[in-house]
Design an enzyme around this catalytic site. Structure first.
Site, PDB file in Angstrom:
ATOM      1  N   ARG A  50     -11.981  70.841  45.927  1.00  0.00           N
ATOM      2  CA  ARG A  50     -13.314  71.329  46.529  1.00  0.00           C
ATOM      3  C   ARG A  50     -13.111  70.829  48.109  1.00  0.00           C
ATOM      4  O   ARG A  50     -12.169  70.144  48.616  1.00  0.00           O
ATOM      5  CB  ARG A  50     -14.143  69.832  46.059  1.00  0.00           C
ATOM      6  CG  ARG A  50     -14.876  70.385  44.693  1.00  0.00           C
ATOM      7  CD  ARG A  50     -16.095  69.646  44.212  1.00  0.00           C
ATOM      8  NE  ARG A  50     -15.981  68.129  44.422  1.00  0.00           N
ATOM      9  CZ  ARG A  50     -16.592  67.290  44.812  1.00  0.00           C
ATOM     10  NH1 ARG A  50     -17.540  67.763  46.075  1.00  0.00           N
ATOM     11  NH2 ARG A  50     -16.308  65.976  44.774  1.00  0.00           N
ATOM     12  N   GLY A 107     -11.101  61.812  49.653  1.00  0.00           N
ATOM     13  CA  GLY A 107     -11.639  60.849  50.491  1.00  0.00           C
ATOM     14  C   GLY A 107     -13.305  60.361  49.690  1.00  0.00           C
ATOM     15  O   GLY A 107     -13.622  61.715  49.195  1.00  0.00           O
ATOM     16  N   TYR A 125     -16.006  53.027  55.514  1.00  0.00           N
ATOM     17  CA  TYR A 125     -15.535  54.222  55.926  1.00  0.00           C
ATOM     18  C   TYR A 125     -14.611  54.137  57.139  1.00  0.00           C
ATOM     19  O   TYR A 125     -13.319  54.742  57.184  1.00  0.00           O
ATOM     20  CB  TYR A 125     -16.345  55.313  55.797  1.00  0.00           C
ATOM     21  CG  TYR A 125     -15.984  56.661  55.991  1.00  0.00           C
ATOM     22  CD1 TYR A 125     -15.374  57.578  54.822  1.00  0.00           C
ATOM     23  CD2 TYR A 125     -15.880  57.308  57.103  1.00  0.00           C
ATOM     24  CE1 TYR A 125     -15.105  58.816  54.707  1.00  0.00           C
ATOM     25  CE2 TYR A 125     -15.559  58.863  57.236  1.00  0.00           C
ATOM     26  CZ  TYR A 125     -15.233  59.657  56.042  1.00  0.00           C
ATOM     27  OH  TYR A 125     -14.673  60.709  56.195  1.00  0.00           O
ATOM     28  N   LYS A 164     -10.606  54.655  57.432  1.00  0.00           N
ATOM     29  CA  LYS A 164     -10.160  55.785  58.198  1.00  0.00           C
ATOM     30  C   LYS A 164      -9.284  55.667  59.399  1.00  0.00           C
ATOM     31  O   LYS A 164      -8.181  56.042  59.977  1.00  0.00           O
ATOM     32  CB  LYS A 164     -11.320  56.799  58.504  1.00  0.00           C
ATOM     33  CG  LYS A 164     -11.907  57.515  57.466  1.00  0.00           C
ATOM     34  CD  LYS A 164     -10.764  58.367  56.536  1.00  0.00           C
ATOM     35  CE  LYS A 164     -11.558  59.347  55.574  1.00  0.00           C
ATOM     36  NZ  LYS A 164     -10.574  60.144  54.877  1.00  0.00           N
ATOM     37  N   PRO A 167     -11.096  65.159  61.389  1.00  0.00           N
ATOM     38  CA  PRO A 167     -12.071  66.128  61.512  1.00  0.00           C
ATOM     39  C   PRO A 167     -13.220  65.472  62.038  1.00  0.00           C
ATOM     40  O   PRO A 167     -13.696  64.354  61.900  1.00  0.00           O
ATOM     41  CB  PRO A 167     -12.110  66.535  60.165  1.00  0.00           C
ATOM     42  CG  PRO A 167     -11.149  66.149  59.360  1.00  0.00           C
ATOM     43  CD  PRO A 167     -10.451  64.859  60.085  1.00  0.00           C
ATOM     44  N   ILE A 214     -17.853  68.495  59.053  1.00  0.00           N
ATOM     45  CA  ILE A 214     -17.455  69.853  58.582  1.00  0.00           C
ATOM     46  C   ILE A 214     -18.402  69.980  57.219  1.00  0.00           C
ATOM     47  O   ILE A 214     -18.873  69.278  56.440  1.00  0.00           O
ATOM     48  CB  ILE A 214     -16.089  69.612  57.679  1.00  0.00           C
ATOM     49  CG1 ILE A 214     -14.842  69.061  58.744  1.00  0.00           C
ATOM     50  CG2 ILE A 214     -15.638  71.043  57.399  1.00  0.00           C
ATOM     51  CD1 ILE A 214     -14.729  69.879  60.155  1.00  0.00           C
TER      52      ILE A 214
HETATM   53  P1  NDP Z   1     -15.599  66.643  49.186  1.00  0.00           P
HETATM   54  O1  NDP Z   1     -16.581  65.254  48.665  1.00  0.00           O
HETATM   55  O2  NDP Z   1     -16.079  67.770  49.431  1.00  0.00           O
HETATM   56  O3  NDP Z   1     -14.378  66.601  48.089  1.00  0.00           O
HETATM   57  C1  NDP Z   1     -13.558  65.289  47.826  1.00  0.00           C
HETATM   58  C2  NDP Z   1     -12.385  65.609  46.899  1.00  0.00           C
HETATM   59  O4  NDP Z   1     -11.594  64.545  46.924  1.00  0.00           O
HETATM   60  C3  NDP Z   1     -12.605  66.356  45.646  1.00  0.00           C
HETATM   61  O5  NDP Z   1     -11.734  67.125  45.295  1.00  0.00           O
HETATM   62  C4  NDP Z   1     -12.663  65.165  44.869  1.00  0.00           C
HETATM   63  O6  NDP Z   1     -12.546  65.250  43.469  1.00  0.00           O
HETATM   64  C5  NDP Z   1     -11.226  64.225  45.480  1.00  0.00           C
HETATM   65  N1  NDP Z   1     -11.468  62.890  45.140  1.00  0.00           N
HETATM   66  C6  NDP Z   1     -12.453  61.844  45.568  1.00  0.00           C
HETATM   67  N2  NDP Z   1     -11.858  60.648  45.119  1.00  0.00           N
HETATM   68  C7  NDP Z   1     -10.787  60.789  44.660  1.00  0.00           C
HETATM   69  C8  NDP Z   1      -9.803  60.018  44.026  1.00  0.00           C
HETATM   70  N3  NDP Z   1      -9.955  58.673  43.924  1.00  0.00           N
HETATM   71  N4  NDP Z   1      -8.566  60.595  43.565  1.00  0.00           N
HETATM   72  C9  NDP Z   1      -8.405  61.931  43.734  1.00  0.00           C
HETATM   73  N5  NDP Z   1      -9.128  62.801  44.211  1.00  0.00           N
HETATM   74  C10 NDP Z   1     -10.477  62.216  44.611  1.00  0.00           C
HETATM   75  O7  NDP Z   1     -14.903  66.166  50.599  1.00  0.00           O
HETATM   76  P2  NDP Z   1     -14.532  66.723  51.948  1.00  0.00           P
HETATM   77  O8  NDP Z   1     -13.908  68.113  51.714  1.00  0.00           O
HETATM   78  O9  NDP Z   1     -15.863  66.622  52.653  1.00  0.00           O
HETATM   79  O10 NDP Z   1     -13.710  65.590  52.609  1.00  0.00           O
HETATM   80  C11 NDP Z   1     -12.023  65.758  52.365  1.00  0.00           C
HETATM   81  C12 NDP Z   1     -11.480  64.672  53.431  1.00  0.00           C
HETATM   82  O11 NDP Z   1     -11.823  64.872  54.528  1.00  0.00           O
HETATM   83  C13 NDP Z   1     -11.925  63.078  53.077  1.00  0.00           C
HETATM   84  O12 NDP Z   1     -10.913  62.181  53.124  1.00  0.00           O
HETATM   85  C14 NDP Z   1     -13.112  63.058  54.011  1.00  0.00           C
HETATM   86  O13 NDP Z   1     -13.104  61.498  54.210  1.00  0.00           O
HETATM   87  C15 NDP Z   1     -12.540  63.760  55.253  1.00  0.00           C
HETATM   88  N6  NDP Z   1     -13.436  63.955  56.236  1.00  0.00           N
HETATM   89  C16 NDP Z   1     -14.495  64.975  55.767  1.00  0.00           C
HETATM   90  C17 NDP Z   1     -15.527  65.229  56.916  1.00  0.00           C
HETATM   91  C18 NDP Z   1     -16.763  66.312  56.566  1.00  0.00           C
HETATM   92  O14 NDP Z   1     -17.400  66.513  57.358  1.00  0.00           O
HETATM   93  N7  NDP Z   1     -16.470  66.671  55.183  1.00  0.00           N
HETATM   94  C19 NDP Z   1     -15.424  64.933  58.289  1.00  0.00           C
HETATM   95  C20 NDP Z   1     -14.060  63.937  58.486  1.00  0.00           C
HETATM   96  C21 NDP Z   1     -13.456  63.667  57.553  1.00  0.00           C
HETATM   97  P3  NDP Z   1     -13.350  65.683  42.372  1.00  0.00           P
HETATM   98  O15 NDP Z   1     -13.941  66.905  42.795  1.00  0.00           O
HETATM   99  O16 NDP Z   1     -12.934  65.400  41.055  1.00  0.00           O
HETATM  100  O17 NDP Z   1     -14.849  64.595  42.829  1.00  0.00           O
END
Ligand code: NDP
Length: 240
Positions: A12, A84, A147, A151, A177, A180
């Site tokens: 995702r 995350g 968080y 991070k 990032p 996003i």
């Molecule tokens: P999403 O919530 O859209 O997706 C998170 C993904 O991580 C999912 O595939 C989820 O799996 C998986 N996940 C969560 N916990 C675990 C775990 N314990 N073990 C394995 N997989 C896990 O997150 P984003 O795409 O928004 O964020 C991705 C990364 O970018 C994160 O580290 C976030 O902190 C970082 N980030 C995001 C920002 C943003 O604005 N979106 C900004 C800065 C950093 P499942 O689908 O099964 O729940």
């Protein structure tokens, strides 16, 4: 032969964009996820990228999951620590569970995934470890002591490990990032989102593909002189 890339949280949001971009760049890709089977199944059907379910917060599950990926695709050359979560609360209201859940996934998860792969990368004299941190690990964010701490820890981890990996042909880098447009950010109330966009000089949220392009570059042979670096991709919101 195609290199193998493993993306945590790769089904995702940003992780999905990273997995697709690496596949398009010629890698054999595996995408890990935690529990959302529906999203993972849809992602697998649409992309043909195999998905693997385990929690990065569990060391033994990581070791077993990695062994399965390597049995299926071959030794992992590129690890993208992207998984995350957020459990936001003002500190005076933050529970121990909120603290530990975020540490478990966002910081311990990076150790749990990198550690089982490290010896193999050293032996093969090649590796790429790319971790997705956050603007809020750089600047801190109210309501995110957990968080921001995790991070920021990812950045320190990267700087230390880069020095250990350099002679073994392993680069270790971290991407920060800004905001996003993924489920994580779209879940915040619209008014808050508008106030966030107002703080971004380029005038928009980032797209997952903005981050995926950074990963493809850092994974490439062309980036072999770049290690221990923090790559900021935030639309100019915070300048380090
Ligand atoms: P999403 O919530 O859209 O997706 C998170 C993904 O991580 C999912 O595939 C989820 O799996 C998986 N996940 C969560 N916990 C675990 C775990 N314990 N073990 C394995 N997989 C896990 O997150 P984003 O795409 O928004 O964020 C991705 C990364 O970018 C994160 O580290 C976030 O902190 C970082 N980030 C995001 C920002 C943003 O604005 N979106 C900004 C800065 C950093 P499942 O689908 O099964 O729940």
């Amino acid at each position: 032969m195609a290199r193998v890339a493993l993306v945590t949280g790769g089904t995702r949001g940003i992780g999905a964009a990273i997995a697709i971009a690496l596949k398009n760049a010629g890698y054999k890709v595996a995408a890990n996820y935690a529990g959302n089977d529906e999203a993972a199944g849809k992602f697998k059907d649409e992309t043909g990228i195999p998905v693997y379910k385990w929690s990065v917060a569990d060391y033994d599950a990581c070791a077993a999951g990695i062994a399965q990926v390597e049995a299926d695709l071959g030794p992992v050359d590129v690890l993208v620590n992207n998984a995350g979560i957020t459990r936001d609360a003002m500190f005076h209201k933050m529970t121990r569970d909120q603290w530990h859940d975020v540490m478990g996934t966002n910081l311990n998860g990076v150790f749990n995934m990198t550690h089982p792969l490290w010896t193999g990368m050293r032996d093969r004299k090649f590796g790429r470890v790319i971790t997705i941190s956050s603007i809020n690990g750089q600047k801190g964010q109210m309501g995110q002591a957990n968080y921001s701490a995790a991070k920021a820890g990812d950045i320190g981890f990267t700087k230390a490990l880069a020095q250990e990996g350099a002679r073994a042909g392993i680069t270790v880098n971290v991407i920060c990032p800004g905001y996003i447009a993924t489920d994580m950010v779209m879940a915040v109330p619209e008014k808050v989102r508008e106030s966030i966009i107002a703080q971004i000089p380029v005038g928009r949220l980032g797209e997952p593909e903005d981050i995926a392009r950074c990963v493809v570059f850092l994974a490439s042979d062309e980036a072999s002189f770049i290690t221990g670096a923090t790559l900021t991709a935030n639309g100019g919101q915070y300048l380090t």
